[in-house]
Design a protein around this motif. Structure first.
Motif, PDB file in Angstrom:
ATOM      1  N   SER A  79       1.152  11.735  -2.180  1.00 33.11           N
ATOM      2  CA  SER A  79       0.200  11.729  -3.280  1.00 33.11           C
ATOM      3  C   SER A  79       0.800  11.077  -4.529  1.00 33.11           C
ATOM      4  N   GLU A  80       2.079  11.361  -4.805  1.00 34.23           N
ATOM      5  CA  GLU A  80       2.737  10.741  -5.964  1.00 34.23           C
ATOM      6  C   GLU A  80       2.859   9.231  -5.788  1.00 34.23           C
ATOM      7  N   VAL A  83      -0.500   7.669  -6.415  1.00 34.46           N
ATOM      8  CA  VAL A  83      -0.797   7.600  -7.844  1.00 34.46           C
ATOM      9  C   VAL A  83      -0.159   6.353  -8.445  1.00 34.46           C
ATOM     10  N   GLN A  84       1.101   6.096  -8.086  1.00 36.06           N
ATOM     11  CA  GLN A  84       1.781   4.907  -8.596  1.00 36.06           C
ATOM     12  C   GLN A  84       1.091   3.631  -8.131  1.00 36.06           C
ATOM     13  N   ALA A  86      -2.094   3.311  -7.342  1.00 31.29           N
ATOM     14  CA  ALA A  86      -3.371   3.188  -8.051  1.00 31.29           C
ATOM     15  C   ALA A  86      -3.159   2.651  -9.465  1.00 31.29           C
ATOM     16  N   ILE A  87      -2.090   3.097 -10.116  1.00 29.99           N
ATOM     17  CA  ILE A  87      -1.780   2.603 -11.463  1.00 29.99           C
ATOM     18  C   ILE A  87      -1.440   1.112 -11.416  1.00 29.99           C
ATOM     19  N   ARG A 107      -9.279   8.670  -4.856  1.00 28.76           N
ATOM     20  CA  ARG A 107      -8.302   8.432  -5.902  1.00 28.76           C
ATOM     21  C   ARG A 107      -7.228   9.512  -5.829  1.00 28.76           C
ATOM     22  N   PRO A 108      -5.968   9.151  -5.806  1.00 31.11           N
ATOM     23  CA  PRO A 108      -4.890  10.128  -5.628  1.00 31.11           C
ATOM     24  C   PRO A 108      -4.676  10.998  -6.849  1.00 31.11           C
ATOM     25  N   GLY A 109      -3.984  12.101  -6.625  1.00 37.62           N
ATOM     26  CA  GLY A 109      -3.579  12.958  -7.721  1.00 37.62           C
ATOM     27  C   GLY A 109      -4.608  13.993  -8.122  1.00 37.62           C
ATOM     28  N   TYR A 110      -5.618  14.246  -7.306  1.00 42.26           N
ATOM     29  CA  TYR A 110      -6.654  15.205  -7.707  1.00 42.26           C
ATOM     30  C   TYR A 110      -6.309  16.620  -7.312  1.00 42.26           C
TER      31      TYR A 110
END
Length: 113
Positions: A79-80, A83-84, A86-87, A107-110
């Motif tokens: 998941s981390e 997130v990277q 997606a950024i 979208r990750p991190g939810y």
């Protein structure tokens, strides 16, 4: 094939819930009655109360796999990384490097753990 939820015993005089466990070998539903207030019979873990001590709960939480072979730690790391990614993708779109369609999926991190 749908599982049966009720079992009639003693010549249809007694109606009780049927064990919802499935045999790994035959792929058939267990024919035993479920314990009162449970979904499975005593052979398939109906008498289990689960971990009661804090040490037991921590041991189960550490060993628990949600799906397949991935542990909670592996899911957290994935998941981390997502997130990277997606950024990076959003940054590439803002700069103009990426013009194609957006990547599919959630979208990750939810998740909150």
């Amino acid at each position: 094939m749908q599982k049966q939820t009720w079992l009639c015993t003693a010549g249809n005089k007694i109606h009780c819930r049927r064990c919802q466990a499935t045999s790994k070998r035959t792929r058939l539903q267990c024919g035993a009655p479920a314990l009162s207030g449970k979904r499975v019979c005593r052979f398939h873990g109906g008498r289990s109360t689960g971990p009661r001590t804090e040490a037991g709960k921590a041991r189960i939480a550490a060993a628990l796999t949600v799906h397949g072979h991935s542990t909670r730690q592996a899911q957290r790391e994935l998941s981390e990384e997502l997130v990277q990614l997606a950024i990076l993708e959003e940054t590439g779109r803002l700069v103009g490097l990426i013009t194609g369609p957006r990547s599919r999926g959630r979208r990750p991190g939810y998740r909150k753990e």
